[in-house]
Design an enzyme around this catalytic site. Structure first.
Site, PDB file in Angstrom:
ATOM      1  N   SER A 119      -5.091 -23.729 -24.754  1.00  0.00           N
ATOM      2  CA  SER A 119      -5.147 -24.688 -25.820  1.00  0.00           C
ATOM      3  C   SER A 119      -3.697 -25.553 -25.991  1.00  0.00           C
ATOM      4  O   SER A 119      -2.813 -25.314 -25.305  1.00  0.00           O
ATOM      5  CB  SER A 119      -5.428 -23.913 -27.032  1.00  0.00           C
ATOM      6  OG  SER A 119      -4.055 -23.249 -27.537  1.00  0.00           O
ATOM      7  N   ASP A 120      -4.125 -26.954 -26.316  1.00  0.00           N
ATOM      8  CA  ASP A 120      -2.946 -27.519 -26.711  1.00  0.00           C
ATOM      9  C   ASP A 120      -2.443 -26.888 -27.854  1.00  0.00           C
ATOM     10  O   ASP A 120      -2.896 -25.994 -28.579  1.00  0.00           O
ATOM     11  CB  ASP A 120      -3.404 -28.987 -27.248  1.00  0.00           C
ATOM     12  CG  ASP A 120      -2.437 -29.869 -26.861  1.00  0.00           C
ATOM     13  OD1 ASP A 120      -1.175 -29.479 -26.833  1.00  0.00           O
ATOM     14  OD2 ASP A 120      -2.514 -31.219 -26.989  1.00  0.00           O
ATOM     15  N   TRP A 121      -0.923 -27.272 -28.056  1.00  0.00           N
ATOM     16  CA  TRP A 121      -0.373 -26.289 -28.937  1.00  0.00           C
ATOM     17  C   TRP A 121      -0.581 -26.316 -30.467  1.00  0.00           C
ATOM     18  O   TRP A 121      -0.742 -27.496 -31.031  1.00  0.00           O
ATOM     19  CB  TRP A 121       1.252 -26.700 -28.937  1.00  0.00           C
ATOM     20  CG  TRP A 121       1.882 -26.003 -27.867  1.00  0.00           C
ATOM     21  CD1 TRP A 121       3.401 -25.577 -28.241  1.00  0.00           C
ATOM     22  CD2 TRP A 121       1.760 -25.874 -26.560  1.00  0.00           C
ATOM     23  NE1 TRP A 121       3.793 -24.884 -27.007  1.00  0.00           N
ATOM     24  CE2 TRP A 121       2.710 -24.911 -25.915  1.00  0.00           C
ATOM     25  CE3 TRP A 121       0.487 -26.041 -25.623  1.00  0.00           C
ATOM     26  CZ2 TRP A 121       2.803 -24.547 -24.852  1.00  0.00           C
ATOM     27  CZ3 TRP A 121       0.702 -25.635 -24.416  1.00  0.00           C
ATOM     28  CH2 TRP A 121       1.767 -24.935 -24.041  1.00  0.00           C
TER      29      TRP A 121
END
Length: 821
Positions: A221-223
């Site tokens: 995932s993106d952060w």
């Protein structure tokens, strides 16, 4: 080995691999000898685990749009090799790059971080970048998958894109990264795609990415970009970042026990995580997570060369290159002259080893530095100039800065972005910090103080509250949308007197979207006005040539917000008009992360676009201005005459910037030059455009075969440098298709070749295309289709300069399911 480890793992241990341990590392399983590894941003430098604005120094390379302008995969691959070396110096095994989203609106805050408006150019450069990085044993992470072409409401916005447009424009760079480069990691984007978060998008992550393209790496995932437990892992998201676990951990174990997630699904994701560790060599030797700064001469030379290779000469009436010996007086003017604008903002930022401003580079290039005069003229900063000087920072347990400090630091810049606090005894959710510094203004008069904070903060001047970032705090655009808009206060200060500035900060962990950051930025400046423009005009009037450095910086071109328009911010347009009126030999050097409108274009003699080319900026600028290197760049993005000429700017907010949580990609495949072709809207500068310092003669193109067959076709073309300087020429190959059952672009880039030739030298551009390069995506058939008929190959210097047209028959229809290579 991997399956043996998996067989011995408990469910809890397998689940533990599927979330980060902290912001930058994965979770080890020490019982079984599974180590942790570190990941690092970013596309133009390996930062390590430090702050976005501090920490261990790193080498700053050019941003992606500058690489796109180079049209040079070989150099980009060399940069990938160098970045892998930099990642190793930060103890990292995974580089969170490259970014391959498409230039859609021209206003995207991360436009600078992406290569091009064209998927073929983007794909070629991304593959080269990944091959360079991964050839050195570091995993690359292609991002953001998919439809993240704007920063507006990016955590929740749904990018509504039809499948044909996805397949032809927005997915090809990811597909080619998988098929051709074997990319090891993919990062899902924040946004939703057609209503579903990409981190939960089974069609995207499993059907397309894994089943059709054959991807066997990890999806992270993106952060803070994952929002669920069963939905994400069932869709194909392997790694939730950052850690510690929010939606995985005990929640995922429970989901397996309750039958919402199959244990085999967890095992498959855990296996992919272990495979990543094996691929980066983590099992052979325990990763050393120590961070070091390495500043190598070969990296400096590469950055300098890339800077010139990506520099695009947009206009030149013969004034460039400048002769070093014939200029007695040079005026170096503008907000980007004495300050090195080397990178964009957001997660791509690093703490560079050093930076070279244009003024410094020009002085170093000339033997008579006394011939150079300098004036700022105006500012263009979105935020008040950050404070620079000695700052004493005291850290306290709990809020309110009470009692004795637990830790004391000294820093030299008024910006703090904490991933880690300086003591393990400090709780990121319950600490406070006091920053104390002295400020002595150089001039008397009104000064403006500014502060923006993710958390709560107050700024005092000699004990008097000047900026309140505490009471009434509301979310704004800064720090990825987690901080307030900059708050300001003004005071009249006396030159020569020292004022004590104090900032008190404490975190506020409340977040609507799950992104919890702790950061503060503060500064002070004396505003510039008409007197400063007048001084710059006089400086220009008394010079043989006026070099005017304008554009934007990383406060405008930044992750977290889009641009308000396509004009130069501040009073820069007024500065250009007045300087050009005072000096007929005015040269504009632009630094932006994308296109701008140029109402002043007819009043200046030359325009050079330098983008953000990394730490060697000033030296690269001087190389090009004085002819030590030619401007090797060509535009990777169309520059429209006006913002409203862009395909996404229709006046309908549903198309851009979005409405009711949805942004509709109504232009379909007609993005960039495709739009300008089909709508007959003349651009200011076309896609692929760029001038040089020499001339070339093109020969007649030759085909390897007379008609397109299953093995494809090669096109070759001899190019001769007919001038008296070395230079590079770019040959672009477009395909024009016959009428089909769907509307197709007038032409589409399918190959290119860049040649660097000495005076009198002849080189051969060789370009190969395959049957799929003639195809469009047929939604009904679920395949790429090229209908039989007569196609045309267009050999061009840019999208508006077609040099040769070749008829190419396709005798039989072609259809390729997307699942085949």
């Amino acid at each position: 080995m991997i399956d043996s480890i998996l067989d011995r793992m408990t469910l809890e241990e397998q689940v533990s691999l599927l979330s980060g341990a902290d912001f930058w590392t994965t979770v080890p399983v020490e019982r079984l000898g599974v180590p942790k590894i570190k990941v690092t941003d970013g596309p133009n430098g390996a930062r390590g685990a430090g702050s976005l604005v501090a920490g261990v120094k790193a080498t700053c390379f050019p941003v992606a749009i500058a690489l796109g302008a180079s049209w040079n995969p070989d150099l980009v691959k060399q940069m990938g090799v160098a970045l892998a070396r930099q990642a190793k110096s930060k103890g990292a095994a995974v580089l969170l790059a490259p970014t391959v989203n498409i230039h859609r609106s021209g206003l995207n805050g991360r436009n600078f971080e992406c290569y091009s408006e064209d998927p073929m150019l983007t794909s070629g450069l991304a593959v080269a970048y990944i091959e360079g990085v991964q050839g050195e044993g570091i995993a690359a992470t292609i991002k953001h998958f998919a439809g993240n072409e704007s920063e507006i409401e990016r955590q929740t916005m749904s990018s509504d894109i039809d499948e044909r447009t996805l397949r032809e424009i927005y997915l090809p760079p990811f597909e080619q990264a998988v098929r051709r480069a074997g990319v090891m990691a993919v990062m899902s984007s924040y946004n939703r795609l057609n209503g579903t978060y990409t981190s939960e998008h089974h069609w995207l992550l499993t059907k397309v990415l894994r089943e059709e393209w054959g991807f066997d790496g990890i999806v992270m995932s993106d952060w803070f970009g994952s929002h669920s437990t069963a939905e994400t892992i069932n869709a194909g998201l392997d790694l939730e970042m950052p850690g510690p676990a929010r939606d995985r951990g005990d929640k995922l174990v429970a989901a397996v026990r309750e039958g919402k997630v199959d244990a085999a699904t967890v095992r498959a994701s855990a296996r992919r995580m272990l495979l990543l560790l094996e691929r980066v060599g983590a099992f052979k030797s325990k990763p050393d997570l120590t961070e070091r700064a390495i500043d190598l001469p070969e990296d400096r030379a590469l950055i300098r060369r890339l800077g010139a290779e990506g520099a695009v000469l947009l206009k030149n009436d013969g004034i460039l290159p400048l002769a070093k010996t014939s200029l007695d007086r040079i005026a170096v003017i503008g907000p980007n002259a004495a300050t090195a604008r080397v990178m964009g903002g957001g997660s791509a930022q690093i703490a560079a080893h050093y930076t070279v401003s244009p003024l410094e580079g020009i002085r170093a290039a000339l033997s008579n530095a006394n011939s150079i005069s300098h004036a700022v003229g105006c500012r263009h900063n979105r935020l008040i100039d950050v404070f620079k000087g000695k700052i004493t920072v005291e850290y306290f347990k709990g809020r309110g800065c009470n009692g004795d400090p637990l830790h004391v630091d000294t820093v030299d810049k008024g910006e703090f972005f904490w991933f880690e606090l300086p003591s393990d005894e400090l709780d990121p959710a319950d600490f406070s910090a006091r920053m104390v510094m002295q400020y002595a203004p150089e001039e008397s008069g009104e000064h403006v103080f500014g502060m923006t904070n993710a958390g709560l903060a107050r700024l005092f001047v000699d004990g008097r509250l000047m900026v309140d970032g505490h009471e009434g705090w509301t979310r704004g655009a800064n720090y990825f949308g987690t901080a307030n808009d900059e708050q300001r206060g003004a005071a009249t200060l006396d030159a020569g007197r020292s004022y004590e500035l104090t900032v008190e900060y404490e975190p506020s962990m409340a977040s609507e979207e799950g992104i919890n950051l702790i950061a503060v930025r503060f500064g002070v400046e004396k505003p510039l006005g008409e007197a400063d423009i007048a001084a710059a005009v006089e400086t220009a009037r008394n010079a043989d040539v006026a070099l005017l450095f304008v554009g934007r910086d990383g406060e405008w071109d930044t992750e977290g917000l889009d641009l308000p328009d396509m004009r130069l911010p501040g009073l820069q347009e007024e500065l250009i008009e007045k300087v050009a009126a005072a000096n007929a030999n005015t040269v504009i050097v632009l630094q932006t992360g994308g296109p701008i409108e140029m109402p002043w274009l007819g009043n200046v003699r030359a325009v050079l676009q330098m983008w953000y080319p990394g730490q060697e900026l000033g030296n690269a600028v001087a190389d090009v201005l004085f002819g030590d290197a030619g401007p090797g760049g060509r535009l990777p993005q169309t520059f429209p005459k006006a913002l409203t000429d862009n395909s996404a700017i229709t006046g309908d907010p549903a198309v851009y910037p979005g409405k009711d949580g949805h942004v509709h990609y109504a232009e379909g495949v007609f993005v960039g030059y495709r739009h300008h072709d089909i709508s007959a809207v003349e651009p200011l500068f076309p896609f692929g455009f760029g001038l040089g310092y020499t001339s070339f003669r093109w020969g007649e193109p030759r085909l390897s075969v007379r008609e397109m067959g299953p093995d494809g076709i090669s096109v070759s073309l001899e190019v001769t440098n007919t001038g008296d300087r070395p230079g590079s020429e770019l040959v672009q190959l477009y395909v024009r298709s016959p009428k089909a059952k769907v509307a197709r672009p007038d032409k589409e880039l399918r190959a290119f070749a860049k040649l660097l030739l000495q005076p009198g030298e002849t080189g051969t551009a060789v370009m190969k295309i395959l049957p799929r390069d003639l195809a469009y995506f047929d939604i009904e058939a679920g395949s790429f289709r090229a209908e039989p008929g007569g196609y045309q190959l267009l050999l061009a210097a840019n999208a508006a300069d077609i040099r040769s047209v070749i008829d190419l028959p396709l005798p039989a229809g072609y259809m390729q399911p997307p699942s085949t290579a």
